[in-house]
Design an enzyme around this catalytic site. Structure first.
Site, short mmCIF file in Angstrom:
data_model
loop_
_atom_site.label_atom_id
_atom_site.label_comp_id
_atom_site.label_asym_id
_atom_site.label_seq_id
_atom_site.Cartn_x
_atom_site.Cartn_y
_atom_site.Cartn_z
N ASP A 316 0.82 -1.21 0.00
CA ASP A 316 0.00 0.00 0.00
C ASP A 316 0.86 1.27 0.00
O ASP A 316 2.07 1.23 0.22
CB ASP A 316 -0.92 -0.02 1.23
CG ASP A 316 -1.99 1.05 1.16
OD1 ASP A 316 -2.30 1.52 0.04
OD2 ASP A 316 -2.54 1.42 2.22
N GLU A 319 2.18 5.00 -4.27
CA GLU A 319 2.13 5.91 -5.45
C GLU A 319 3.45 6.67 -5.59
O GLU A 319 3.81 6.95 -6.74
CB GLU A 319 0.96 6.88 -5.31
CG GLU A 319 -0.41 6.20 -5.36
CD GLU A 319 -0.72 5.32 -4.14
OE1 GLU A 319 -0.25 5.65 -3.05
OE2 GLU A 319 -1.39 4.29 -4.31
N ASP A 429 -9.28 3.34 -2.15
CA ASP A 429 -10.26 3.84 -1.16
C ASP A 429 -11.56 4.36 -1.78
O ASP A 429 -11.80 5.57 -1.83
CB ASP A 429 -9.61 4.94 -0.33
CG ASP A 429 -8.39 4.43 0.42
OD1 ASP A 429 -8.20 3.20 0.48
OD2 ASP A 429 -7.63 5.26 0.94
C1 GLC Z 1 -4.94 3.32 2.74
C2 GLC Z 1 -5.42 2.06 2.04
C3 GLC Z 1 -6.48 1.39 2.88
C4 GLC Z 1 -5.91 1.10 4.27
C5 GLC Z 1 -5.42 2.38 4.91
C6 GLC Z 1 -4.73 2.13 6.23
O1 GLC Z 1 -5.95 4.26 2.78
O2 GLC Z 1 -5.89 2.33 0.75
O3 GLC Z 1 -6.92 0.21 2.27
O4 GLC Z 1 -6.90 0.52 5.05
O5 GLC Z 1 -4.50 3.01 4.05
O6 GLC Z 1 -3.62 1.32 6.05
#
Ligand code: GLC
Length: 717
Positions: A316, A319, A429
């Site tokens: 995650d 980007e 998200d």
């Molecule tokens: C980002 C991710 C989401 C995750 C959050 C906390 O927003 O896209 O899926 O739950 O971070 O890690």
């Protein structure tokens, strides 16, 4: 990397001296760039390519993006962006997928292999023009020819190489939420699935499992004896899937930080010092995934968790997301100090507000750091879209080294074309909005066209509070997506199936069981797409070329045999559908309960109560079903059921493999060829079994064009 001779139907034009992105696997033949077909090309600060569309042209593709399956009418900017508000006016999401198909009298595909900003203005500024603006002067342009949309997409999928293959257990239902704070809470979730008898294969660990949000650490206080805990949960039939974030916390004594600094594995600023930005843990450095050594170093860090029994991860914030940098924060704070005790008018107030709001993912920050590539420093902005891709590659290359034959679950948020070889993606998200269910429906086929077969959205929506009916309708759609994960944000309404009232829980349980019953078909079709460079989810235009079918935006073909018509409106008791040829409707209440109806070609209104999942079976096609089980590994496919809609002859190739190794690459899989032929008033069934020694029996329900049902049971030898 293995490369292949480029196909005759693919034209490659090299402009300038592009950075090697490794998006494509086929190298070779280049065409004369003075004679680019279809486009007017103009050198500006970068390049602008223009194509005059005809009114009939449909533009498919562009992977993870807003708006319709047909991309006409929008502007799309390829620049991986962490923006959690996916409102229709947003031009960039987390992925950069520069492939599209023009489908009209002229049919061709286009791929712009350029790792920084590319803008696609598809009839937005001028209704007839498709304008592509590439911000730099160095890129590869590919033009792909073919006689149909499907053929062009297949060409592209051959160009970029075989998709990543997840383990079979990753086709089960998966439960996630940001805020499973400790081992007890996770175990309670697991126990609730068991108690309510809802199948589930994995429970996710979001950033809460780490010690102070440090990658590859586990908080000992909230998850003591992690190895033992992973085992305990596995013994209950569930896998734990931890998150890994791109930013590495700056903290003395933290091994990942110390090693990264010592070996110069982090991205650097203009002074050559490790670049500092802030994300969850506060200040972090970004590993330089473009540097193969750094990539290997970071990738091998996954081993610690793997040694503790972990078999899947999600990558995650790659980007990469930036909450703020020192430089911009300092400017904002100075502005705030100046503003103190002043009478701010509207403009100076906006300026102050924007100084803070604009800290998040500020584009200027991306120009302030550098990667090392072949001994030279390259500005991040110029390669921005390759970052998440190479983080996922880091993990996948390390898995290959750690356990070469094992299939790990891996998916990422940010991606570029080519990343599909290393992992799947989820669409980030979204919100618990009906509009985002529809967006999910529209996006799935364009993701598939860009190679991302293993993909899906946060079912139920990540942000905001979901209501029971949105949860149900979303599940009825996601049960067909390869990645079927319910995920939600901290602070929102809980959306595990058992968080709802009894009636809703009952329906959700049935939907999840239906998913498990459909796994023989879903897995078989997924693998067929993977092995044949094809798609798993497609717009109707893949098979039906009449004008009406080509314009359908809210129905999908799932594999070869099914068409789905998701319901995406609140309080709807059904919806209008387009039936492109005679089809058999199965309204599934659960996997056992089946009522059928024949639909003639044309427009129709389909009624579907909350508990009914409508599934259309195409003419002369077969769908296979197993029984449900509490997890994928528990499914025993010795007996299958087949539902067939047969006018003349239907065939199906049922694929299966061990689900855990890469032996499928050596053609070590089992196929069962099933053929049903209508002979007078009867059906003749032929089964040729190539190595599936588990399968013993198939029970058939065959419907003919008048809706008459014939039941047959065939022993498989
Ligand atoms: C980002 C991710 C989401 C995750 C959050 C906390 O927003 O896209 O899926 O739950 O971070 O890690």
């Amino acid at each position: 990397m293995k490369t292949y001779e480029i196909s005759r139907l693919i034209m490659k034009y090299r402009i300038g001296n592009p950075f090697e992105t490794d998006a494509v696997l086929q190298k070779g033949r280049e065409c004369d760039k003075e004679n680019i077909e279809y486009f007017q090309i103009e050198e500006t600060e970068g390049f602008r390519l223009s194509y005059r569309m005809t009114p009939q042209d449909i533009i498919w593709g562009l992977g993870e993006n807003q708006k319709g399956m047909n991309k006409r009418g929008g502007v799309y900017v390829s620049y991986c962006t962490d923006d959690p508000n996916h409102t229709p006016d947003k031009k960039s999401l987390y992925g950069a997928h520069n492939f599209f198909v023009v489908d009209g009298e002229e049919k061709f595909g286009v791929f712009i292999d350029y790792p920084s900003k590319v803008t696609f203005d598809i009839g937005f500024t001028h209704s007839e023009f498709l304008d592509i603006t590439v911000e730099g002067k160095d890129f590869d342009l590919y033009i792909l020819k073919g006689t149909s949309l499907r053929e062009i997409v297949q060409q592209f999928l051959s160009l970029i190489g075989e998709s990543y293959c997840p383990p079979k257990w990753a086709f089960g239902y998966q439960q996630s939420r940001w805020s499973y704070m400790n081992a007890e809470e996770v175990e309670k979730i697991v126990d609730s699935f068991l108690y309510y008898d809802i199948p589930c294969d994995a429970v996710y660990l979001d950033i809460d499992y780490m010690e102070k949000f440090k990658d590859f650490t586990v908080d000992d206080a909230s998850f003591p004896n992690f190895e033992g805990f992973v085992k305990k949960i596995k013994d209950k039939g569930f896998r734990l899937v931890p998150i890994i974030d791109a930013g590495v916390k700056i903290e003395k004594g933290y091994d990942v930080y110390e090693e990264g600094i010592e070996k110069n594995y982090f991205c650097v600023d203009e002074k050559g010092e490790a670049f500092v930005a802030a994300v969850w843990p506060g200040r972090v450095h970004f590993p330089d995934f473009l540097n193969p050594e750094a990539r290997r170093w970071f990738g091998l860090k996954y081993k610690g968790l793997i040694d503790w029994g972990i078999e899947g991860f999600w990558n995650d914030m790659n980007e990469p997301a930036i909450f703020y940098t020192n430089k911009e924060l300092h400017k904002a704070v100075e502005k705030a100090k100046e503003a103190q005790n002043q009478n701010l008018d509207i403009y100076s107030y906006f300026e102050l507000r924007d100084a803070f709001v604009g800290l998040l993912n500020n584009l200027k920050d991306y120009q302030d750091f550098y990667h090392k590539s072949e001994g030279k420093l390259v500005n991040h902005d110029k390669l921005h879209n390759l970052y998440g891709y190479n983080m996922t590659r880091a993990a996948a290359e390390a898995f290959e080294e750690i356990q070469p034959d094992k299939r790990f679950l891996m998916f990422s948020r940010a991606s570029y074309i080519g990343a599909h070889r290393y992992g799947g993606i989820w669409t980030g998200d979204n919100h618990s909005w009906w509009e985002h269910l529809l967006l999910n429906v529209k996006m799935m086929s364009s993701l598939n066209m860009c190679g991302f077969l293993y993909s899906g959205a946060d079912t139920g929506g990540f942000g905001g509070d979901v209501n029971p009916q949105l949860m149900i309708r979303w599940m009825q759609f996601s049960l067909f997506t390869p990645l079927f994960r319910n995920h939600s944000a901290m602070g929102t309404r809980r959306q595990e199936p058992f968080a709802f009232d009894e009636g809703t829980l009952h329906i959700l349980r049935n939907i999840i069981r239906l998913r498990y019953a459909l796994i023989p078909y879903i897995y078989s079709e997924f693998m067929r797409a993977l092995l044949n460079r094809d798609v798993y989810m497609a717009p109707l235009a893949f098979h039906y070329d009449d004008e009406r079918s080509r314009r359908v935006e809210d129905q999908l073909l799932v594999g070869d045999a099914l068409m789905i018509t998701p319901i995406y409106e609140e309080n709807a008791g059904g919806r209008y559908v387009w039936i492109p040829e005679e089809m058999l409707l199965w309204k599934a209440v659960d996997y056992k309960n089946r009522s059928y109806q024949i639909y003639k070609k044309g427009n129709a209104y389909l009624e579907a109560d909350m508990q009914e999942t409508p599934i259309f079976i195409r003419k002369n096609h077969i769908v296979l079903l197993g029984k449900h089980g509490s997890s994928v590994e528990e499914l025993c496919h010795d007996e299958l059921e087949a539902i067939a809609f047969v006018d003349s002859k239907a065939t199906y190739v049922y694929y299966d493999d061990d689900g855990t190794t890469k032996e499928y690459k050596n053609r070590q899989y089992k196929e069962v060829l099933i053929e049903i032929e209508k002979i007078k008033n009867d059906f003749q069934i032929t089964i040729i079994n190539k190595g599936n020694d588990k399968l013993k029996k198939i029970s058939f329900e065959i419907l003919d064009i008048q809706g008459n049902m014939t039941k047959k049971i065939v022993e498989v030898s």
